[in-house]
Design a protein around this motif. Structure first.
Motif, PDB file in Angstrom:
ATOM      1  N   PRO A 151      -7.873 -36.763 -12.952  1.00 61.40           N
ATOM      2  CA  PRO A 151      -6.858 -35.704 -12.994  1.00 61.40           C
ATOM      3  C   PRO A 151      -5.808 -35.858 -11.898  1.00 61.40           C
ATOM      4  O   PRO A 151      -6.078 -36.386 -10.818  1.00 61.40           O
ATOM      5  N   LEU A 152      -4.620 -35.377 -12.190  1.00 64.73           N
ATOM      6  CA  LEU A 152      -3.607 -35.262 -11.144  1.00 64.73           C
ATOM      7  C   LEU A 152      -4.034 -34.208 -10.131  1.00 64.73           C
ATOM      8  O   LEU A 152      -4.642 -33.201 -10.507  1.00 64.73           O
ATOM      9  N   PRO A 153      -3.719 -34.410  -8.856  1.00 59.04           N
ATOM     10  CA  PRO A 153      -3.908 -33.312  -7.896  1.00 59.04           C
ATOM     11  C   PRO A 153      -3.082 -32.104  -8.343  1.00 59.04           C
ATOM     12  O   PRO A 153      -2.015 -32.256  -8.938  1.00 59.04           O
ATOM     13  N   PRO A 154      -3.561 -30.891  -8.080  1.00 61.13           N
ATOM     14  CA  PRO A 154      -2.844 -29.698  -8.542  1.00 61.13           C
ATOM     15  C   PRO A 154      -1.380 -29.643  -8.120  1.00 61.13           C
ATOM     16  O   PRO A 154      -0.536 -29.141  -8.874  1.00 61.13           O
ATOM     17  N   ASP A 155      -1.064 -30.178  -6.921  1.00 59.17           N
ATOM     18  CA  ASP A 155       0.327 -30.106  -6.465  1.00 59.17           C
ATOM     19  C   ASP A 155       1.221 -31.151  -7.123  1.00 59.17           C
ATOM     20  O   ASP A 155       2.424 -31.178  -6.888  1.00 59.17           O
TER      21      ASP A 155
ATOM     22  N   PHE B  62      -0.802 -33.612 -18.561  1.00 60.93           N
ATOM     23  CA  PHE B  62       0.224 -33.019 -17.702  1.00 60.93           C
ATOM     24  C   PHE B  62      -0.371 -32.040 -16.698  1.00 60.93           C
ATOM     25  O   PHE B  62       0.225 -31.798 -15.645  1.00 60.93           O
ATOM     26  N   ILE B  63      -1.509 -31.444 -17.036  1.00 59.89           N
ATOM     27  CA  ILE B  63      -2.116 -30.441 -16.172  1.00 59.89           C
ATOM     28  C   ILE B  63      -3.481 -30.921 -15.673  1.00 59.89           C
ATOM     29  O   ILE B  63      -4.171 -31.687 -16.340  1.00 59.89           O
TER      30      ILE B  63
ATOM     31  N   VAL C 141     -14.026 -49.711 -20.169  1.00 63.71           N
ATOM     32  CA  VAL C 141     -13.824 -48.554 -19.301  1.00 63.71           C
ATOM     33  C   VAL C 141     -12.339 -48.204 -19.327  1.00 63.71           C
ATOM     34  O   VAL C 141     -11.497 -49.035 -18.979  1.00 63.71           O
ATOM     35  N   VAL C 142     -12.017 -46.999 -19.768  1.00 62.45           N
ATOM     36  CA  VAL C 142     -10.626 -46.559 -19.878  1.00 62.45           C
ATOM     37  C   VAL C 142     -10.359 -45.501 -18.813  1.00 62.45           C
ATOM     38  O   VAL C 142     -10.970 -44.423 -18.835  1.00 62.45           O
ATOM     39  N   VAL C 143      -9.450 -45.806 -17.904  1.00 64.25           N
ATOM     40  CA  VAL C 143      -9.042 -44.838 -16.886  1.00 64.25           C
ATOM     41  C   VAL C 143      -7.820 -44.104 -17.415  1.00 64.25           C
ATOM     42  O   VAL C 143      -6.796 -44.723 -17.742  1.00 64.25           O
ATOM     43  N   CYS C 144      -7.910 -42.790 -17.506  1.00 66.05           N
ATOM     44  CA  CYS C 144      -6.832 -41.996 -18.097  1.00 66.05           C
ATOM     45  C   CYS C 144      -6.822 -40.612 -17.455  1.00 66.05           C
ATOM     46  O   CYS C 144      -7.697 -40.277 -16.657  1.00 66.05           O
ATOM     47  N   ALA C 145      -5.844 -39.813 -17.830  1.00 66.06           N
ATOM     48  CA  ALA C 145      -5.777 -38.428 -17.355  1.00 66.06           C
ATOM     49  C   ALA C 145      -6.225 -37.485 -18.461  1.00 66.06           C
ATOM     50  O   ALA C 145      -5.593 -36.472 -18.753  1.00 66.06           O
ATOM     51  N   GLY C 146      -7.340 -37.842 -19.099  1.00 66.60           N
ATOM     52  CA  GLY C 146      -7.848 -37.041 -20.201  1.00 66.60           C
ATOM     53  C   GLY C 146      -7.080 -37.307 -21.468  1.00 66.60           C
ATOM     54  O   GLY C 146      -6.616 -38.429 -21.712  1.00 66.60           O
TER      55      GLY C 146
END
Length: 304
Positions: free
Chosen positions: A231-235, A191-192, A153-158
């Motif tokens: 994902p990062l929160p939008p802010d 990053f987004i 299981v890889v936790v990443c930001a995409g």
């Protein structure tokens, strides 16, 4: 002949014996992903974040040909400061060990070593993927095919938004890699917050991820990896307009200077760092710390 067995740091060896939750961490972020001296500071923060969430960090790397799961602080410092540290994918591990080299493991190598060590959870920043213009260059990260055959299981930001995100998702589907959005049905773009692509499945808690792991083990059908896209929160994301401008400029610069192959990702990430005056670096750090915390919480839930 030298002993080529995987070595274990004291903390990780004890956690394995006691069946405590462990989170695997890559070392390329230390040696190749972040500038000095931020790299060592952030590496220590990542490990501290995992511990604070109830799990044991296992940073994987190679020092003097010895492949270690759970680098100690001296070994971590060495990889953060030494020159000529090799970037190790799966294919490079045995050669580097035989040569007595220093090496930092990529997502692919970290995944493979972690599973060999019995560690099913891994936290990283972003996956590698299909590069732009891959139909001509055939440039695709080894991360994808490794995940297809590695039950981790890889936790990443995409995946990094400098890649072809749509093609990467298509390849993950073709390779049988499960992709879960954490609290979202949209795939993050590193990053987004939103890369612009939908996902079929989402989960909302570490316990739900643990249930997916348990179901996979019980069925014995799915033998590949699972990506938890966090994902990062939008802010907290990089300003999308700044991101798009920086990416367009970086791709143009890439073509002018003829950069190809393994050099593409570090080149573009360095461009982001300089063009955003360090703002992308701050976002990068937020990403890995959030992913480390979530991975630790999943490891705790799965151990229960």
């Amino acid at each position: 002949m030298r002993d080529f067995d995987i070595a274990y740091g004291a903390e990780v060896a004890e956690a394995r014996r006691d069946r405590r939750p462990i989170v695997a961490l890559e070392s390329t972020i230390v040696s190749h992903g972040l500038p000095k001296p931020d790299n060592l500071r952030v590496a220590r923060e990542i490990e501290a974040t995992v511990r604070a969430a109830g799990a044991v960090p296992a940073t994987i790397g190679m020092v003097g040909g010895r492949l270690t799961v759970g680098l100690d602080d001296a070994e971590l410092s060495h990889l953060a400061s030494a020159e000529g540290v090799a970037k190790l994918s799966v294919r490079d591990i045995a050669v580097a060990a035989a040569a007595g080299a220093d090496g930092a493991t990529t997502v692919a190598a970290t995944s493979a070593v972690a599973v060999a060590a019995g560690i099913p959870i891994f936290a990283t920043g972003g996956l590698g993927g299909v590069h732009r213009d891959a139909s001509q260059t055939f440039d695709e990260s080894a991360d994808l095919v490794t995940l297809a055959r590695t039950p981790i299981v890889v936790v990443c930001a995409g995946v990094k938004s400098i890649l072809d995100v749509g093609a990467t998702l298509e390849r993950l589907e073709s390779l049988g890699v499960t992709v879960l959005g954490y609290g979202t049905r949209r795939f993050p773009g590193f990053f987004i917050t939103d890369s612009g692509f939908d996902l079929d499945w989402s989960v909302d808690s570490p316990e739900e991820v643990a249930a997916v792991i348990a179901a996979g083990l019980a069925h014995g059908v799915h033998t590949g990896g699972t990506v938890v896209a966090n994902p990062l929160p939008p802010d907290q994301q990089l300003d999308p307009a700044l991101h798009d401008r920086t990416l367009a400029d970086g791709l143009a610069l890439l073509e002018r200077e003829g950069v190809t192959g393994k050099a593409v990702t570090p080149f573009l990430l360095s461009h982001f760092h300089s063009a955003t005056h360090g703002e992308s670096l701050a976002v990068n750090v937020r990403i890995i710390l959030r992913n480390a915390e979530l991975a630790a919480r999943i490891a705790v839930a799965a151990t229960r």
